[in-house]
Motif scaffolding. Structure first.
Motif, PDB file in Angstrom:
ATOM      1  N   UNK A  40       0.822  -1.212   0.000  1.00  8.99           N
ATOM      2  CA  UNK A  40       0.000   0.000   0.000  1.00  8.99           C
ATOM      3  C   UNK A  40       0.854   1.258   0.000  1.00  8.99           C
ATOM      4  N   UNK A  41       2.021   1.214   0.668  1.00  9.65           N
ATOM      5  CA  UNK A  41       2.919   2.371   0.668  1.00  9.65           C
ATOM      6  C   UNK A  41       3.421   2.660  -0.739  1.00  9.65           C
ATOM      7  N   UNK A  42       3.856   1.639  -1.444  1.00 10.96           N
ATOM      8  CA  UNK A  42       4.330   1.818  -2.819  1.00 10.96           C
ATOM      9  C   UNK A  42       3.207   2.315  -3.730  1.00 10.96           C
ATOM     10  N   UNK A  43       1.998   1.834  -3.498  1.00 11.74           N
ATOM     11  CA  UNK A  43       0.858   2.294  -4.298  1.00 11.74           C
ATOM     12  C   UNK A  43       0.592   3.778  -4.073  1.00 11.74           C
ATOM     13  N   UNK A  44       0.611   4.198  -2.795  1.00 11.03           N
ATOM     14  CA  UNK A  44       0.356   5.615  -2.488  1.00 11.03           C
ATOM     15  C   UNK A  44       1.461   6.504  -3.038  1.00 11.03           C
ATOM     16  N   UNK A  45       2.720   6.065  -2.950  1.00 14.07           N
ATOM     17  CA  UNK A  45       3.832   6.852  -3.488  1.00 14.07           C
ATOM     18  C   UNK A  45       3.697   6.986  -4.999  1.00 14.07           C
ATOM     19  N   UNK A  46       3.305   5.923  -5.682  1.00 12.16           N
ATOM     20  CA  UNK A  46       3.114   5.977  -7.134  1.00 12.16           C
ATOM     21  C   UNK A  46       2.021   6.974  -7.507  1.00 12.16           C
ATOM     22  N   UNK A  47       0.912   6.949  -6.762  1.00 12.59           N
ATOM     23  CA  UNK A  47      -0.169   7.908  -7.023  1.00 12.59           C
ATOM     24  C   UNK A  47       0.281   9.333  -6.748  1.00 12.59           C
ATOM     25  N   UNK A  48       1.118   9.498  -5.714  1.00 17.50           N
ATOM     26  CA  UNK A  48       1.637  10.821  -5.381  1.00 17.50           C
ATOM     27  C   UNK A  48       2.503  11.359  -6.519  1.00 17.50           C
ATOM     28  N   UNK A  49       3.351  10.511  -7.112  1.00 19.74           N
ATOM     29  CA  UNK A  49       4.170  10.923  -8.255  1.00 19.74           C
ATOM     30  C   UNK A  49       3.287  11.329  -9.434  1.00 19.74           C
ATOM     31  N   UNK A  50       2.206  10.602  -9.640  1.00 16.22           N
ATOM     32  CA  UNK A  50       1.286  10.922 -10.734  1.00 16.22           C
ATOM     33  C   UNK A  50       0.660  12.301 -10.531  1.00 16.22           C
ATOM     34  N   UNK A  51       0.258  12.603  -9.300  1.00 13.42           N
ATOM     35  CA  UNK A  51      -0.353  13.908  -9.009  1.00 13.42           C
ATOM     36  C   UNK A  51       0.674  15.026  -9.164  1.00 13.42           C
ATOM     37  N   UNK A  52       1.924  14.776  -8.774  1.00 16.09           N
ATOM     38  CA  UNK A  52       2.982  15.766  -8.978  1.00 16.09           C
ATOM     39  C   UNK A  52       3.132  16.065 -10.468  1.00 16.09           C
ATOM     40  N   UNK A  53       3.084  15.032 -11.279  1.00 19.02           N
ATOM     41  CA  UNK A  53       3.200  15.200 -12.723  1.00 19.02           C
ATOM     42  C   UNK A  53       2.031  16.025 -13.276  1.00 19.02           C
ATOM     43  N   UNK A  54       0.858  15.895 -12.675  1.00 16.48           N
ATOM     44  CA  UNK A  54      -0.330  16.602 -13.154  1.00 16.48           C
ATOM     45  C   UNK A  54      -0.308  18.082 -12.810  1.00 16.48           C
ATOM     46  N   UNK A  55       0.584  18.498 -11.919  1.00 22.29           N
ATOM     47  CA  UNK A  55       0.756  19.921 -11.669  1.00 22.29           C
ATOM     48  C   UNK A  55       0.344  20.378 -10.292  1.00 22.29           C
ATOM     49  N   UNK A  56       0.642  21.650 -10.027  1.00 24.59           N
ATOM     50  CA  UNK A  56       0.442  22.229  -8.694  1.00 24.59           C
ATOM     51  C   UNK A  56      -1.039  22.329  -8.325  1.00 24.59           C
ATOM     52  N   UNK A  57      -1.919  22.578  -9.311  1.00 24.34           N
ATOM     53  CA  UNK A  57      -3.339  22.693  -8.987  1.00 24.34           C
ATOM     54  C   UNK A  57      -3.888  21.383  -8.436  1.00 24.34           C
ATOM     55  N   UNK A  58      -3.459  20.256  -9.012  1.00 31.38           N
ATOM     56  CA  UNK A  58      -3.906  18.959  -8.516  1.00 31.38           C
ATOM     57  C   UNK A  58      -3.353  18.688  -7.123  1.00 31.38           C
ATOM     58  N   UNK A  59      -2.146  19.178  -6.845  1.00 26.18           N
ATOM     59  CA  UNK A  59      -1.587  19.034  -5.500  1.00 26.18           C
ATOM     60  C   UNK A  59      -2.419  19.814  -4.485  1.00 26.18           C
ATOM     61  N   UNK A  60      -2.886  20.997  -4.885  1.00 21.63           N
ATOM     62  CA  UNK A  60      -3.744  21.785  -3.988  1.00 21.63           C
ATOM     63  C   UNK A  60      -5.047  21.061  -3.708  1.00 21.63           C
ATOM     64  N   UNK A  61      -5.627  20.468  -4.751  1.00 21.22           N
ATOM     65  CA  UNK A  61      -6.855  19.698  -4.544  1.00 21.22           C
ATOM     66  C   UNK A  61      -6.605  18.491  -3.639  1.00 21.22           C
ATOM     67  N   UNK A  62      -5.430  17.874  -3.784  1.00 17.20           N
ATOM     68  CA  UNK A  62      -5.080  16.740  -2.926  1.00 17.20           C
ATOM     69  C   UNK A  62      -5.000  17.173  -1.467  1.00 17.20           C
ATOM     70  N   UNK A  63      -4.345  18.321  -1.215  1.00 22.44           N
ATOM     71  CA  UNK A  63      -4.228  18.826   0.153  1.00 22.44           C
ATOM     72  C   UNK A  63      -5.603  19.120   0.737  1.00 22.44           C
ATOM     73  N   UNK A  64      -6.467  19.741  -0.061  1.00 24.58           N
ATOM     74  CA  UNK A  64      -7.818  20.058   0.412  1.00 24.58           C
ATOM     75  C   UNK A  64      -8.606  18.786   0.713  1.00 24.58           C
ATOM     76  N   UNK A  65      -8.474  17.777  -0.131  1.00 24.91           N
ATOM     77  CA  UNK A  65      -9.184  16.504   0.089  1.00 24.91           C
ATOM     78  C   UNK A  65      -8.705  15.820   1.361  1.00 24.91           C
ATOM     79  N   UNK A  66      -7.389  15.827   1.581  1.00 25.22           N
ATOM     80  CA  UNK A  66      -6.830  15.215   2.784  1.00 25.22           C
ATOM     81  C   UNK A  66      -7.309  15.964   4.026  1.00 25.22           C
ATOM     82  N   UNK A  67      -7.365  17.286   3.929  1.00 21.33           N
ATOM     83  CA  UNK A  67      -7.847  18.082   5.069  1.00 21.33           C
ATOM     84  C   UNK A  67      -9.274  17.709   5.444  1.00 21.33           C
TER      85      UNK A  67
END
Length: 462
Positions: free
Chosen positions: A93-120
């Protein structure tokens, strides 16, 4: 507190006999109806007021969460012991989450902001749900509605401040947004005040104490989740590297401390977390500092990571293009004498940010884990193993991000203290809302100041 615990009970009378409370109809100086009402209120206070004097052993246990491990993993790992089964589940599960995190980084800063908001939002939901279950708040009027309403209000305030800071140019072109930004704090206060009045109107006599407990619970949860996630996004706007290096350092520390503790751990570190060991703590520290130094070197090479995130209205998107600051340009540093003899060289080239990465990774490995210890104490206080069962082998989202929130605050303080001063975008936004005469006055003053410093050439008068 003594009176509260002994309310309605008999204490020793003057003659050594226990004085019993007056019965219904026998009260001196009052009628039957008044005494009956008083006894009823006393019973209610005793039933709902005992929360003040409860000990840890009085906290009811929350039913254990369901196991959400995929069936395919259960079958594949069925022959292993529980210790190794948990190891593989956490690892996969750790490797899966890290892979998804790399994908979101590739998608750009706006997607990272949405990720932070979702986690919050998910972290807020997990903590609020614990309070809802522990205190049996099922009958509290409007509790859940008000909790989510306050979350909306606080997010509106903080993200409105972010829009005012970083989208000044875009805001000036929209009249409706100008109104919202100019009166943003008043609107935010009015929204919060409406929620406050709704809470007061929802107070019910038999639930007074419990309602105030949950009101405080909601606000502490907001302080932990919303304010910290706001700081994460503030760090992201300074450059993706200020977001990635701290977060990845905490992740690295979690993983390496777990690995060192799993294979070499013998000495318990802290009673709040019996599985944490000194071997894991020390191994995680050195691994994290080395990782942070290398990650800083790799990321400093690319504009995509080092340039501040800016919104370009002409292309209607976030851009990360700039001339990298000195912080991300290779510099030569003289080595200390003992390293000169070992490395057989006088100087070494590295990015100045790598020096800052040592401070960031040191905090992530020495102080960051205390966020996890705090969360462990919280879970022990309420007799729960995890905040939720969202991620198999890991628990809830809050179980994975307890250290990240503490790290976000440190990075924000570090940037404002050692990296930059006032925000130029915010100063510009404040100037643009002034009257034309005031703007012209500031322009003349600034022009005179720059001319005296030799930055501008004096204007020739004809």
């Amino acid at each position: 507190m003594w009176e509260l615990r002994h309310r309605g009970g008999g204490g020793p009378g003057p003659g050594g006999e226990a004085a019993s409370p007056p019965r219904e109809g026998e009260a001196a100086g009052g009628d039957h109806e008044t005494e009956s009402t008083s006894d009823k209120e006393t019973d209610i206070d005793d039933r709902y007021g005992d929360l003040d004097s409860r000990t840890d052993s009085d906290i009811p246990e929350i039913p254990p969460s369901l196991d959400r491990t995929p069936e395919i993993l259960k079958k594949a790992l069925s022959g292993l012991s529980s210790r190794w089964k948990n190891w593989w589940i956490r690892g996969i599960l750790t490797l899966t989450m890290i892979s998804l995190f790399f994908l979101i980084i590739y998608m750009g800063s706006f997607m990272l902001m949405l990720l932070v908001l979702s986690i919050q939002v998910k972290c807020f939901h997990e903590i609020i749900t614990i309070g809802y279950r522990v205190y049996h708040s099922y009958d509290l009027p409007w509790f859940r509605t008000l909790s989510w309403y306050f979350l909306l209000c606080v997010n509106y305030f903080f993200y409105g401040e972010t829009v005012a800071d970083y989208f000044a140019t875009f805001v000036q072109r929209e009249e409706q947004l100008q109104f919202l930004i100019r009166y943003h704090r008043f609107i935010s206060f009015a929204l919060y005040l409406a929620g406050f009045c709704m809470f007061v109107l929802s107070l019910v006599k038999k639930h007074y104490r419990l309602q105030f407990y949950m009101f405080a619970w909601t606000h502490v949860t907001l302080l932990i989740t919303v304010t910290q996630s706001h700081l994460v996004i503030q760090n992201l706007f300074e450059g993706m590297i200020w977001f990635l290096v701290p977060i990845s350092s905490v992740i690295c520390n979690d993983i390496t401390a777990y690995i060192f503790g799993f294979f070499f751990g013998r000495t318990p570190l802290i009673k709040l977390s019996p599985k944490k060991t000194w071997e894991g703590f020390i191994g995680g520290f050195f691994s994290t500092v080395i990782f942070g130094f290398i990650a800083a070197y790799v990321l400093s090479k690319y504009q995509y990571f080092v340039c501040p995130v800016e919104y370009r209205s002409d292309v209607n998107s976030f851009v990360t293009e700039c001339e990298p600051s000195e912080l991300f340009q290779l510099q030569s540093y003289s080595l200390p004498p003992f390293l000169k003899a070992v490395l057989r060289r006088e100087t070494v080239s590295m990015y100045p940010f790598q020096i800052h990465s040592i401070a960031l990774s040191t905090f992530a490995s020495l102080i960051g884990p205390f966020g996890g210890f705090f969360a462990s104490g919280f879970k022990r206080a309420f007799k729960i193993k995890d905040f939720a069962n969202t991620i198999p082998g890991h628990g809830g989202i809050m179980d994975r991000f307890d250290c990240q929130y503490l790290m976000a605050t440190f990075v924000h303080v570090y940037i404002t203290s050692f990296i930059r001063g006032p925000n130029p975008s915010k100063v510009l936004q404040q100037l643009l809302v002034l009257q034309p005469e005031q703007q012209l006055n500031i322009y003349k003053t600034l022009k005179t100041h720059l001319t005296e410093k030799g930055i501008l050439q004096p204007t020739l008068k004809v």
